[in-house]
Write an enzyme that holds these catalytic residues in place. Structure first.
Site, PDB file in Angstrom:
ATOM      1  N   CYS A 199      60.238 -35.913  50.901  1.00 23.92           N
ATOM      2  CA  CYS A 199      60.056 -34.564  50.048  1.00 23.92           C
ATOM      3  C   CYS A 199      60.184 -33.688  51.501  1.00 23.92           C
ATOM      4  O   CYS A 199      60.120 -32.270  50.644  1.00 23.92           O
ATOM      5  CB  CYS A 199      58.483 -34.137  49.700  1.00 23.92           C
ATOM      6  N   ARG A 211      51.859 -28.146  47.498  1.00 23.40           N
ATOM      7  CA  ARG A 211      52.148 -27.912  48.860  1.00 23.40           C
ATOM      8  C   ARG A 211      50.189 -27.102  48.438  1.00 23.40           C
ATOM      9  O   ARG A 211      50.140 -25.904  48.152  1.00 23.40           O
ATOM     10  CB  ARG A 211      53.068 -26.712  50.000  1.00 23.40           C
ATOM     11  N   GLU A 235      55.338 -39.314  57.879  1.00 20.80           N
ATOM     12  CA  GLU A 235      55.877 -37.810  59.069  1.00 20.80           C
ATOM     13  C   GLU A 235      55.862 -37.262  60.322  1.00 20.80           C
ATOM     14  O   GLU A 235      56.546 -36.735  60.822  1.00 20.80           O
ATOM     15  CB  GLU A 235      55.734 -36.242  58.138  1.00 20.80           C
ATOM     16  N   ARG A 273      59.650 -27.120  65.237  1.00 21.85           N
ATOM     17  CA  ARG A 273      60.095 -26.070  63.729  1.00 21.85           C
ATOM     18  C   ARG A 273      59.986 -25.398  63.517  1.00 21.85           C
ATOM     19  O   ARG A 273      60.842 -24.602  63.049  1.00 21.85           O
ATOM     20  CB  ARG A 273      59.814 -27.652  62.644  1.00 21.85           C
ATOM     21  N   ASN A 320      60.516 -32.928  56.973  1.00 23.81           N
ATOM     22  CA  ASN A 320      60.166 -31.606  58.544  1.00 23.81           C
ATOM     23  C   ASN A 320      60.372 -31.911  59.190  1.00 23.81           C
ATOM     24  O   ASN A 320      60.100 -31.416  60.517  1.00 23.81           O
ATOM     25  CB  ASN A 320      60.055 -30.713  57.075  1.00 23.81           C
ATOM     26  N   ASP A 321      58.622 -32.663  59.676  1.00 21.16           N
ATOM     27  CA  ASP A 321      57.692 -33.203  60.323  1.00 21.16           C
ATOM     28  C   ASP A 321      58.146 -34.355  60.958  1.00 21.16           C
ATOM     29  O   ASP A 321      58.310 -34.183  62.426  1.00 21.16           O
ATOM     30  CB  ASP A 321      56.100 -33.620  59.960  1.00 21.16           C
ATOM     31  N   ARG A 342      49.584 -33.159  46.955  1.00 20.53           N
ATOM     32  CA  ARG A 342      49.403 -33.168  48.490  1.00 20.53           C
ATOM     33  C   ARG A 342      48.072 -32.725  48.427  1.00 20.53           C
ATOM     34  O   ARG A 342      47.896 -31.108  48.617  1.00 20.53           O
ATOM     35  CB  ARG A 342      50.247 -33.132  49.569  1.00 20.53           C
TER      36      ARG A 342
HETATM   37  C1  PEP Z   1      57.721 -32.329  55.819  1.00 21.69           C
HETATM   38  O1  PEP Z   1      57.096 -32.385  57.030  1.00 21.69           O
HETATM   39  O2  PEP Z   1      58.843 -32.710  55.467  1.00 21.69           O
HETATM   40  C2  PEP Z   1      57.031 -31.799  54.324  1.00 21.69           C
HETATM   41  C3  PEP Z   1      57.569 -31.559  53.411  1.00 21.69           C
HETATM   42  O3  PEP Z   1      55.539 -31.323  54.825  1.00 21.69           O
HETATM   43  P1  PEP Z   1      55.604 -29.553  55.717  1.00 21.69           P
HETATM   44  O4  PEP Z   1      56.966 -28.957  54.901  1.00 21.69           O
HETATM   45  O5  PEP Z   1      54.983 -28.788  54.977  1.00 21.69           O
HETATM   46  O6  PEP Z   1      55.242 -30.222  56.344  1.00 21.69           O
HETATM   47 MG    MG Z   2      54.792 -32.331  56.893  1.00 23.05          MG
END
Ligand code: PEP
Ligand code: MG
Length: 578
Positions: free
Chosen positions: A508, A302, A437, A471, A460-461, A338
């Site tokens: 990820c 990241r 995502e 989130r 996550n997104d 990324r």
């Molecule tokens: C995600 O969105 O799953 C991700 C890995 O990116 P971040 O948590 O940095 O938004």
């Molecule tokens: Mg993300």
């Protein structure tokens, strides 16, 4: 047994600490409005200036005492605080109030702090909101010198085995506390993405953040049990509770020891399917933990962390050095870097910031980078230059439209021509992949798979956007469900599209490192699992116990039955069926 308070657990190691509480007084003290007489204003201004000078001297001392092997970002963090001490808003704003209105130094400081914090609080982006904490840390240092009664002699006492209690902690404080033997900490404020939580994980200190009320309900010196796995702190506990947590800690220790043996074992299922376990990292120094836990490479670096704790964006050379350090640290393992995932309100170089009511849906990540090529180019140049030194992969976040991939590729090709003309070496075949995502991208994954060299699912997104829940908002946290049928369908679609196009599909997001979902993902055909380093060995154990062929059949049945049954029930059968 009494659960004295709860918060967000930052679990590492066994996740359990048993020890006496140690109350720290680093938080800001709220002061009443007080004034000085006209003729005392000069003396009050001088007192304020002396406090600012003293705070800077303290920070320089801390900087000099940072232990070796500490992430370099921490030094930068302290440098940022030193710079903030020179900032007009903090160094001169209170002086103006003392002179214009006759406010006392502490009262003037508090008013300026409140005005600054109000600006940060309106920002919805979690990374930027942590800047508010920076203001408080800096103001707190000045205040401590203006209110000597509030300060304590905490700088030298041995804290071995104790659990620190504080309103909040700076990463600098966390480092020094670790140095003095602290075993865990509990803070009133801070989220899982705060600087201090991130650092607690990398320093291996179990912690609980955001434990509201903890500093008033927990007493200095009383014995505590901190369970970071479940985000709870116990006080006034009985002997049976103590015995229970001692046994749980000892069992966790034995388990960790046994898991270490898996470090060099291959990530292969019982029926011989070779999978890939990769690490998510935030700082170049995280590579150490990644290697210790047997990561085969980096699945997500990241890079926006490069932008934290500083006032200007990193230069191309700074990008290059950070990426080079990761590539060198990982040896031959692939390193997936990324590109910037900054939000609309995180522009750092004076670019136009558009008013944005919902940053999660705004000008962030690839959208921002394509709109602001001057922000994007230095990073892309550095990435291409680093590709000459190791197997890096460039990963584009938050893709929604194919033209975003085409534009990014055009920019990369343009930079490749520039580097070729200058005789700068780089890998002409560096893989360019994308994060899936956004539901729109997941639904059209086949098209993305035609234009990209690999896909990585950011759950996550993806979960946030699919289920329409923020989130970072605690109030809707209970709706954050990775096993929601809609989420499972999208993930399945992405994996199938990638496999049909014969490209690597990874994940990820946090779901990839959650042992509850690994059999399901193996059954869907996921190849690469990227997660925080401390989850790797657990994940490897689950992978090695799985039978990919059988899971594929079971998951096919699960997906077919998704509409008629409860997904969670169907999923619960997977590990049992093994
Ligand atoms: C995600 O969105 O799953 C991700 C890995 O990116 P971040 O948590 O940095 O938004
Ligand atoms: Mg993300």
């Amino acid at each position: 047994m009494t659960v004295a308070c709860t918060g967000i657990g930052v679990s590492c190691g066994t996740g359990i600490v048993i020890g006496p509480a140690y109350r720290l007084h680093h938080g800001l003290v709220r002061v009443d409005a007080t004034w000085v007489e006209g003729r005392d204003q000069d003396a009050e201004v001088q007192r304020f200036r002396d406090a600012v000078t003293g705070a800077a001297a303290e920070l320089r001392t801390i900087r000099a005492r940072i232990p070796p092997n500490t992430p370099s970002d921490i030094v930068e963090f302290i440098d940022t605080h030193l710079l903030m001490l020179e900032d007009r808003a903090i160094a001169e704003g209170p002086v103006e109030l003392i002179r214009a209105e006759g406010c006392s130094a502490v009262w003037a400081l508090q008013q300026r702090r409140d005005a600054l914090v109000q600006v940060f609080e309106t920002m919805e982006d979690p990374y930027l909101r942590t800047r508010k904490d920076d203001v408080d840390h800096v103001v707190g240092r000045i205040q401590k010198l203006l209110l000597p009664a509030a300060s304590t002699d905490e700088e030298t006492e041995d804290l071995t085995g104790r659990i620190a209690l504080a309103e909040d902690l700076t990463p600098a404080d966390a480092i020094l506390l670790r140095h003095r033997g602290i075993a865990g900490f509990v803070t009133e404020f801070g989220g899982p993405m705060s600087h201090t939580a991130i650092l607690a994980r990398s320093l291996g200190i179990p912690a609980i953040v955001g434990a509201r009320g903890s500093t008033s309900c927990l007493k200095h010196g009383e014995p505590l049990i901190l369970d970071a796995r479940h985000g709870i702190v116990l006080a006034n506990f009985e002997a049976t509770a103590l015995a229970h947590f001692q046994a749980a800690g000892a069992a966790a220790q034995v388990r960790i020891g046994a898991l270490k043996r898996l470090r060099r074992e291959p990530s292969v299922t019982r029926d011989g399917r070779q999978l890939q376990l990769l690490a998510n990292i935030e700082l170049p120094d995280d590579v150490v933990a990644a290697c210790e836990n047997g990561a085969e490479g980096v699945g997500l670096y990241r890079t926006e962390f490069l932008y934290m704790n500083r006032l200007s964006p990193p230069t191309e050379e700074e990008h290059f050095e950070a990426y080079h350090a990761v590539v060198a640290g990982m040896g031959n393992g692939p390193v997936t870097i990324r590109t910037l995932d900054l939000g609309a309100d995180k522009q750092v170089d004076g670019g136009a910031t558009l008013p944005c009511t919902n940053p999660a849906l705004g000008l962030r990540a690839i959208r921002l980078c394509l709109k602001e090529p001057q922000l994007f180019r230095p990073q892309l140049r550095a990435l291409l230059r680093v590709s000459a030194y190791g197997p890096i992969r460039i990963m584009l976040p938050m893709l929604t439209n194919i033209w975003e991939v085409l534009q990014a590729r055009a920019l990369i090709e343009d930079i490749m021509r520039e580097l070729t003309a200058a005789g700068t070496p780089f890998d002409h075949t560096v893989p360019i992949g994308g994060m899936i995502e956004v539901p729109a991208a997941a639904l059209t994954a086949a098209a993305f798979a035609r234009h990209l060299d690999f896909l990585s699912i950011g759950t996550n997104d993806l979960i946030q956007y699919t289920l329409a829940i923020d989130r970072v908002d605690d109030a809707v946290n209970y709706l954050y469900d990775p096993a929601h049928p809609a989420v499972l369908r999208l993930i399945h679609n992405v994996i199938s599209a990638g496999r049909a196009a014969n490209i690597n599909v990874g994940m990820c997001g946090e779901m990839a490192g959650d042992p509850r979902f690994i059999p399901l993902l193996v059954g869907m055909g996921l190849h690469s699992f990227s997660m925080q380093p401390h989850s790797l060995l657990d994940a490897k154990q689950v992978l090695r116990a799985a039978h990919a062929g059988r899971l594929e059949q079971q998951v096919a049945a699960l997906m077919a039955g998704l509409d008629s049954s409860d997904a969670a029930d169907l999923m619960a059968e997977l590990p049992r069926a093994e």
